[in-house]
Design an enzyme around this catalytic site. Sequence first.
Site, mmCIF file in Angstrom:
data_model
loop_
_atom_site.group_PDB
_atom_site.id
_atom_site.type_symbol
_atom_site.label_atom_id
_atom_site.label_comp_id
_atom_site.label_asym_id
_atom_site.label_seq_id
_atom_site.Cartn_x
_atom_site.Cartn_y
_atom_site.Cartn_z
ATOM 1 N N CYS A 157 44.781 27.216 41.309
ATOM 2 C CA CYS A 157 46.115 27.810 41.284
ATOM 3 C C CYS A 157 46.081 29.274 41.724
ATOM 4 C CB CYS A 157 46.726 27.730 39.882
ATOM 5 S SG CYS A 157 47.264 26.072 39.419
ATOM 6 N N HIS A 158 45.183 30.047 41.134
ATOM 7 C CA HIS A 158 45.309 31.500 41.235
ATOM 8 C C HIS A 158 44.547 32.119 42.408
ATOM 9 C CE1 HIS A 158 47.677 31.572 37.630
ATOM 10 N NE2 HIS A 158 46.791 30.798 37.038
ATOM 11 N N HIS A 187 39.652 58.850 15.515
ATOM 12 C CA HIS A 187 40.187 59.035 16.877
ATOM 13 C C HIS A 187 41.506 59.785 16.763
ATOM 14 C CE1 HIS A 187 37.228 56.026 18.141
ATOM 15 N NE2 HIS A 187 37.633 55.305 17.119
ATOM 16 N N CYS A 197 46.681 28.331 29.685
ATOM 17 C CA CYS A 197 46.371 27.715 30.975
ATOM 18 C C CYS A 197 45.526 26.456 30.772
ATOM 19 C CB CYS A 197 45.604 28.687 31.872
ATOM 20 S SG CYS A 197 46.647 29.596 33.024
ATOM 21 N N ARG A 219 46.320 33.740 26.758
ATOM 22 C CA ARG A 219 46.810 33.251 28.047
ATOM 23 C C ARG A 219 45.833 32.234 28.640
ATOM 24 N NH1 ARG A 219 49.220 30.938 30.389
ATOM 25 N NH2 ARG A 219 50.693 31.198 32.102
ATOM 26 N N CYS A 265 40.601 27.493 37.486
ATOM 27 C CA CYS A 265 41.456 28.678 37.625
ATOM 28 C C CYS A 265 41.775 28.905 39.102
ATOM 29 C CB CYS A 265 40.744 29.929 37.114
ATOM 30 S SG CYS A 265 40.081 29.819 35.447
#
EC number: 2.8.5.2
Lengths: 280, 139, 109
Positions: free
Chosen positions: A199-200, A101, A241, A237, A196
């Site tokens: 909260c989100h 590449h 959580c 992440r 999830c």
Amino acid sequence: MRLTKISAMAFAALIAGAGVATADESAELSIEGKTIPTRAEAPAYLENIDEVISGWVYRSDETQTLQADDFDNPAFVFVDTGADLFAEADGSAGKSCKDCHENVEDFAGLTTTLPRVNEAGELETLTDLVNECRTERMGAEPWKYSGTQMTAVTALIGLQSRGMPVNVAVDGPAAPFWEKGKELYYTRVGQLDLACANCHEDNYGNMIRADRLSQGQINGFPTYRLKNAKLNSVHGRFKGCMTNVRATPYKEGSDEFEALELYVASRGNGLAIETPSVRN
Amino acid sequence: MNLTRRNAMALGAAAAATIVALPAGAATFEEAVMSVTGGKEAAEGGDLVLTAPEIAENGNTVPVAIDAPGAVAVTFLAIGNPNPAVATFKFGPLAGSREASTRIRLATTQDVVAVAEMEDGSFQTAKQTVKVTIGGCGG
Amino acid sequence: MAKGVKPRVKVPKSASAGDSITIKTLISHKMESGQRKDSDGKIIPRSIINRFTCDFNGENVIDVTIEPAVSTNPYFQFDAKVPEAGEFKFTWYDDDGSVYEDTKAITVE
């Protein structure tokens, strides 16, 4: 002298606005003079929200400002490391990424479509692609899923798509993976019994203690977090959580997290890639 | 002792009291300033401008800046940290201004202090309270 | 030498003679404070960059003494006078004795 005054004024201005914990939600993200949209119309399959919003919107003025300049953004020291790694030969084939590449810029657009289903019918993330190159074509050991080398190189590759809209496929061969990810997104887990979505989706913009909940968008990953002063992977992440809601997290690179990554990425279809973003 | 919930709480309270009674790691404003000036008084309200956020989203990385016209050196102090010293900027002959900024760690909500040593050997000081917030769920 | 230490410096490529320019520097470094404990409860020894200097053609611009309260990946912004064309030299001093250097040339219009 002129430069000095301007930077001092900019600094004073950003501090002045910081009297409250909440951020300026109408702020516009401009990186190196280029405007990056932080809101987009929600894709039709999102039944409960009309607008998808970058997590940048919910950060404090100081954190927002860090992302507006590629020198002030501490993630770029890792992007530099990523560029070194990209050009460094490794493994039995004696090859570097660059040998195949030649121009990393050619990856522009790639991360807007990831994760995606490959010809063998498997869901693949950018991390999978990098490790596949390392093991299949370079004869090198795979990198640790969220290790410093992997996040540095995925940040470098992700940066090439900065400003381009996320556009992962959710139908066709991707459909079963997407459905699985969706199910995970809405399944309550852990001692705190939270999905999830609790909260989100239900509470983005609201305070959780002294912090503001975002939509949990992943358009800026890998992201530099002030909390740990390094690049953080999407799966890292997710793990954080899950640990917070006192659940046993899935493993990084697991089928569950890859499906969830596809679903969460699709919840940001239309948002611009911000890699590498800065968050708290 | 039978460790009941009530006893455990009493123990906790006693432990907390002990911590408060000890001379905390944190210095007073005057002590911190004197440690830089070598006992000299430092004037507040001069030309020295210290800029720091009123609220820091994360205590790990707090942007701070000084503008200290006429200074030969400026020291940043975080008087609520276990060790209040943060950094000292000495301006050399080719310094283009008396401005500088950096990013610092704050253990808790506290006063950030700048102490400037002026060309005539006098000192100026400025302080700013920075509230350090605790993140959402800690993740 | 601590692992993965990498400096970054931002200096304009040119300036007018006598101008003051803004310089930004960042170096990737853990800045282990000596205050933290590992999972066994043992103090993790302090390991920081303890000094940073910037010089131009051998003359000092700024000399910073650094304590553990400076954040991970230490960042500094300051101004420098550019009396003539030449080279900025940036030096970071590590607790372990390592010295990291970077240079940047500047032309005068």
